[in-house]
Design a protein around this motif. Structure first.
Motif, mmCIF file in Angstrom:
data_model
loop_
_atom_site.group_PDB
_atom_site.id
_atom_site.type_symbol
_atom_site.label_atom_id
_atom_site.label_comp_id
_atom_site.label_asym_id
_atom_site.label_seq_id
_atom_site.Cartn_x
_atom_site.Cartn_y
_atom_site.Cartn_z
ATOM 1 N N GLU A 45 40.423 43.486 35.895
ATOM 2 C CA GLU A 45 39.652 43.852 34.689
ATOM 3 C C GLU A 45 39.188 42.605 33.933
ATOM 4 N N CYS A 46 40.079 41.619 33.821
ATOM 5 C CA CYS A 46 39.735 40.399 33.084
ATOM 6 C C CYS A 46 38.620 39.639 33.780
ATOM 7 N N VAL A 47 38.586 39.727 35.113
ATOM 8 C CA VAL A 47 37.536 39.039 35.873
ATOM 9 C C VAL A 47 36.168 39.641 35.541
ATOM 10 N N LYS A 48 36.166 40.986 35.371
ATOM 11 C CA LYS A 48 34.898 41.684 35.087
ATOM 12 C C LYS A 48 34.363 41.340 33.705
ATOM 13 N N VAL A 49 35.255 41.238 32.709
ATOM 14 C CA VAL A 49 34.782 41.070 31.334
ATOM 15 C C VAL A 49 34.589 39.608 30.914
ATOM 16 N N CYS A 50 35.122 38.672 31.649
ATOM 17 C CA CYS A 50 35.068 37.262 31.221
ATOM 18 C C CYS A 50 33.614 36.790 31.087
ATOM 19 N N PRO A 51 33.140 36.458 29.856
ATOM 20 C CA PRO A 51 31.730 36.107 29.698
ATOM 21 C C PRO A 51 31.279 34.865 30.485
ATOM 22 N N PRO A 52 32.019 33.752 30.451
ATOM 23 C CA PRO A 52 31.561 32.602 31.254
ATOM 24 C C PRO A 52 31.982 32.695 32.721
ATOM 25 N N GLY A 53 32.825 33.664 33.051
ATOM 26 C CA GLY A 53 33.230 33.851 34.454
ATOM 27 C C GLY A 53 34.143 32.760 34.974
ATOM 28 N N VAL A 54 35.145 32.382 34.167
ATOM 29 C CA VAL A 54 36.064 31.335 34.620
ATOM 30 C C VAL A 54 37.327 31.901 35.262
ATOM 31 N N ILE A 55 37.498 33.249 35.180
ATOM 32 C CA ILE A 55 38.652 33.860 35.845
ATOM 33 C C ILE A 55 38.181 34.365 37.206
ATOM 34 N N THR A 56 38.890 34.001 38.257
ATOM 35 C CA THR A 56 38.516 34.445 39.596
ATOM 36 C C THR A 56 39.718 35.075 40.278
ATOM 37 N N ILE A 57 39.434 36.082 41.085
ATOM 38 C CA ILE A 57 40.500 36.744 41.848
ATOM 39 C C ILE A 57 40.149 36.614 43.329
ATOM 40 N N ALA A 58 41.164 36.358 44.138
ATOM 41 C CA ALA A 58 40.932 36.198 45.577
ATOM 42 C C ALA A 58 42.081 36.850 46.346
ATOM 43 N N GLU A 59 41.754 37.362 47.510
ATOM 44 C CA GLU A 59 42.777 38.009 48.341
ATOM 45 C C GLU A 59 42.589 37.541 49.768
#
Lengths: 112, 162
Positions: A45-59
């Motif tokens: 959820e945090c990845v979707k809302v982050c305005p500058p897009g500094v949170i990334t999720i990887a699998e």
């Protein structure tokens, strides 16, 4: 003239003693976000809302990673707002200056 | 020992010496490379009686030719790209560059688009990153102190497994 002198003496020294005396940010200040690895569910959820897009999720290869870079973070607190499991907390820490960009990255990992 | 190693050691010694020299006094030129002016407000308040950076020997000067350090704010817009490069070339070496604010660090909210470069380090080498939107004046003082080696940086890369 005397009035000004009186006023100056009454006011005293207003300069902060900052680097010698630590300065605590006021209540409600949005500082460095902290990721709590034991609470995070990797929902994204945090990845979707982050305005500058500094949170990334990887699998990859049975491991989930959530990375947050303070370099570019605007400290808006949206990630804290949307997090269902309270895994993101904004602290009052603001002394984030660093000589390398890599030092500003926080990563949490979990094996599936 | 190869020639490259020797050059690297010499560079390291020179770097230490530069930091020693800068420890006494530093002249800063503030460059607005397309910022929203929030960072400028914080830079203004650095020289007011409350924060007063002149007590550390840090001065804000009016020309890059007088400066030892560039304090760059903003994501480097296309119009300011050449101006920033010219300012960097006009600063006498040895010089330091500080990227102030999230925009200067990584593009921030403006990001990497056709109109902005997304970070100062894509144009000129950056010595210290000061994140914050905008950073508090105390955070800027801390960043400048880290740049000249008077204080140690507090943050490091963290990796937690669970």
């Amino acid at each position: 003239m005397l009035d000004i002198l009186k006023k100056t003496l009454k006011t005293g020294c207003q300069t902060t003693k900052y680097p010698d005396v630590p300065d605590v940010a006021p209540e409600g200040f949005r500082g460095m976000p902290q990721l709590l690895s034991d609470k995070c569910t990797f929902c994204g959820e945090c990845v979707k809302v982050c305005p500058p897009g500094v949170i990334t999720i990887a699998e990859k290869s049975h491991e989930k990673t959530l990375a947050l870079s303070y370099c570019g973070c605007i400290f808006c607190g949206r990630c804290e707002e949307v997090c269902q499991s309270d895994a993101v907390k904004l602290t009052q820490e603001y002394e984030l200056a660093s000589l390398a960009k890599e030092d500003l990255i926080t990563i949490i990992r979990r094996k599936l | 020992m190869t020639v490259e190693d020797e050059i690297e050691i010499m560079g390291q010694r020179l770097n230490d010496k530069i930091r020693k020299i800068y420890g006494r006094s530093l002249h800063i030129r503030e460059v607005d490379a397309g910022s929203c002016n929030a960072c400028e407000v914080e830079v203004n308040s650095l020289s007011n009686p409350i924060y007063d950076i002149e007590r550390f020997g840090l001065h804000i000067v009016a020309s890059p030719r007088h400066a030892d350090m560039l304090l760059v704010t903003g994501p480097v817009t296309r119009n300011m790209e050449l101006a920033l490069l010219k300012t960097y070339n006009a600063t006498p070496a040895p010089k330091l560059v500080a990227a102030m604010g999230s925009c200067a660090c990584n593009g921030g909210i403006f990001g990497d688009t056709y109109a902005s470069m997304g970070g100062v380090d894509k144009i000129i080498p950056v010595d210290v990153y000061i994140p914050g939107c905008p950073p508090r004046p105390q955070a800027v003082i801390f960043g400048l102190m880290v740049a000249i080696g008077k204080l140690e940086q507090k943050i490091s890369k963290t990796e937690v497994k669970s």
